[in-house]
Design a protein around this motif. Sequence first.
Motif, PDB file in Angstrom:
ATOM      1  N   THR A   1       4.744   8.725 -13.023  1.00 22.13           N
ATOM      2  CA  THR A   1       5.439   8.399 -11.778  1.00 22.13           C
ATOM      3  C   THR A   1       5.315   6.913 -11.451  1.00 22.13           C
ATOM      4  N   LEU A   2       4.116   6.344 -11.599  1.00 24.37           N
ATOM      5  CA  LEU A   2       3.915   4.907 -11.329  1.00 24.37           C
ATOM      6  C   LEU A   2       4.744   4.033 -12.272  1.00 24.37           C
ATOM      7  N   VAL A   3       4.712   4.360 -13.552  1.00 21.80           N
ATOM      8  CA  VAL A   3       5.440   3.562 -14.540  1.00 21.80           C
ATOM      9  C   VAL A   3       6.946   3.671 -14.307  1.00 21.80           C
ATOM     10  N   ALA A   4       7.419   4.873 -13.997  1.00 21.56           N
ATOM     11  CA  ALA A   4       8.848   5.056 -13.719  1.00 21.56           C
ATOM     12  C   ALA A   4       9.255   4.262 -12.483  1.00 21.56           C
ATOM     13  N   ALA A   5       8.424   4.273 -11.445  1.00 24.26           N
ATOM     14  CA  ALA A   5       8.739   3.514 -10.230  1.00 24.26           C
ATOM     15  C   ALA A   5       8.765   2.015 -10.513  1.00 24.26           C
ATOM     16  N   ALA A   6       7.861   1.552 -11.367  1.00 30.94           N
ATOM     17  CA  ALA A   6       7.843   0.126 -11.724  1.00 30.94           C
ATOM     18  C   ALA A   6       9.114  -0.270 -12.469  1.00 30.94           C
ATOM     19  N   HIS A   7       9.706   0.694 -13.189  1.00 30.74           N
ATOM     20  CA  HIS A   7      10.947   0.450 -13.939  1.00 30.74           C
ATOM     21  C   HIS A   7      12.185   0.766 -13.119  1.00 30.74           C
ATOM     22  N   GLY A   8      11.999   1.428 -11.969  1.00 33.47           N
ATOM     23  CA  GLY A   8      13.136   1.861 -11.183  1.00 33.47           C
ATOM     24  C   GLY A   8      13.856   3.036 -11.804  1.00 33.47           C
TER      25      GLY A   8
ATOM     26  N   CYS B   1       4.501  -1.559 -18.957  1.00 30.06           N
ATOM     27  CA  CYS B   1       5.206  -2.711 -19.527  1.00 30.06           C
ATOM     28  C   CYS B   1       5.039  -3.963 -18.663  1.00 30.06           C
ATOM     29  N   CYS B   2       4.856  -3.773 -17.358  1.00 34.99           N
ATOM     30  CA  CYS B   2       4.639  -4.930 -16.485  1.00 34.99           C
ATOM     31  C   CYS B   2       3.197  -5.418 -16.574  1.00 34.99           C
ATOM     32  N   GLY B   3       2.331  -4.623 -17.236  1.00 33.96           N
ATOM     33  CA  GLY B   3       0.930  -5.000 -17.400  1.00 33.96           C
ATOM     34  C   GLY B   3       0.082  -4.773 -16.166  1.00 33.96           C
ATOM     35  N   HIS B   4       0.655  -4.155 -15.154  1.00 39.09           N
ATOM     36  CA  HIS B   4      -0.065  -4.001 -13.894  1.00 39.09           C
ATOM     37  C   HIS B   4      -0.929  -2.743 -13.835  1.00 39.09           C
ATOM     38  N   PHE B   5      -0.561  -1.710 -14.557  1.00 37.77           N
ATOM     39  CA  PHE B   5      -1.310  -0.455 -14.541  1.00 37.77           C
ATOM     40  C   PHE B   5      -1.825  -0.143 -15.933  1.00 37.77           C
ATOM     41  N   GLU B   6      -3.028   0.442 -15.985  1.00 33.16           N
ATOM     42  CA  GLU B   6      -3.596   0.866 -17.267  1.00 33.16           C
ATOM     43  C   GLU B   6      -4.077   2.306 -17.150  1.00 33.16           C
ATOM     44  N   LEU B   7      -3.701   3.105 -18.129  1.00 37.10           N
ATOM     45  CA  LEU B   7      -4.193   4.469 -18.239  1.00 37.10           C
ATOM     46  C   LEU B   7      -5.469   4.398 -19.061  1.00 37.10           C
TER      47      LEU B   7
ATOM     48  N   PRO C   1       0.810  -1.208   0.000  1.00 35.58           N
ATOM     49  CA  PRO C   1       0.000   0.000   0.000  1.00 35.58           C
ATOM     50  C   PRO C   1       0.845   1.260   0.000  1.00 35.58           C
ATOM     51  N   ASP C   2       2.158   1.143  -0.121  1.00 36.13           N
ATOM     52  CA  ASP C   2       3.059   2.261   0.103  1.00 36.13           C
ATOM     53  C   ASP C   2       3.374   3.088  -1.132  1.00 36.13           C
ATOM     54  N   ASP C   3       2.520   3.086  -2.156  1.00 39.52           N
ATOM     55  CA  ASP C   3       2.753   3.986  -3.281  1.00 39.52           C
ATOM     56  C   ASP C   3       2.240   5.384  -2.960  1.00 39.52           C
ATOM     57  N   GLY C   4       1.548   5.539  -1.821  1.00 38.07           N
ATOM     58  CA  GLY C   4       1.096   6.851  -1.381  1.00 38.07           C
ATOM     59  C   GLY C   4      -0.150   7.357  -2.075  1.00 38.07           C
ATOM     60  N   LEU C   5      -0.760   6.546  -2.924  1.00 34.93           N
ATOM     61  CA  LEU C   5      -1.957   6.961  -3.653  1.00 34.93           C
ATOM     62  C   LEU C   5      -3.199   6.420  -2.977  1.00 34.93           C
ATOM     63  N   GLU C   6      -4.297   7.114  -3.177  1.00 36.38           N
ATOM     64  CA  GLU C   6      -5.579   6.647  -2.697  1.00 36.38           C
ATOM     65  C   GLU C   6      -6.255   5.842  -3.796  1.00 36.38           C
ATOM     66  N   TRP C   7      -6.388   4.549  -3.603  1.00 37.08           N
ATOM     67  CA  TRP C   7      -7.028   3.672  -4.584  1.00 37.08           C
ATOM     68  C   TRP C   7      -8.438   3.359  -4.098  1.00 37.08           C
ATOM     69  N   ALA C   8      -9.390   3.351  -5.015  1.00 38.49           N
ATOM     70  CA  ALA C   8     -10.783   3.036  -4.704  1.00 38.49           C
ATOM     71  C   ALA C   8     -11.289   2.034  -5.733  1.00 38.49           C
ATOM     72  N   PRO C   9     -12.294   1.253  -5.379  1.00 33.29           N
ATOM     73  CA  PRO C   9     -12.845   0.318  -6.366  1.00 33.29           C
ATOM     74  C   PRO C   9     -13.339   1.064  -7.609  1.00 33.29           C
TER      75      PRO C   9
END
Length: 91
Positions: free
Chosen positions: A73-80, A32-38, A9-17
């Motif tokens: 920011t999310l995609v960059a973090a996923a790539h490091g 690229c990891c397929g985990h997030f979609e814009l 839960p530590d990405d600092g974002l508020e996620w809702a259903p």
Amino acid sequence: MTAESVHQPDDGLEWAPFVRQDEPYRIRATSCCGHFELASQGGQYLILRPAEGGGYDETARGTYSRTYVVWDTLVAAAHGSQPSTGIRKAG
């Protein structure tokens, strides 16, 4: 890869259903990891990720420029790596 293994839960974002509305939604990009979609829906942009138990969670619903900053920011973090400096035009 499970929903818990990436930025929870530590990405600092508020996620809702994510609740589908009458408006169709369109996937604009997938990380690229397929985990997030814009995605876009009803004139707004949002970021989706798989939710525990099925379905999706969403965050950063709003204008393209606001949502893209979070997406980048999310995609960059996923790539490091560092986020890009420019905002790309939606397709």
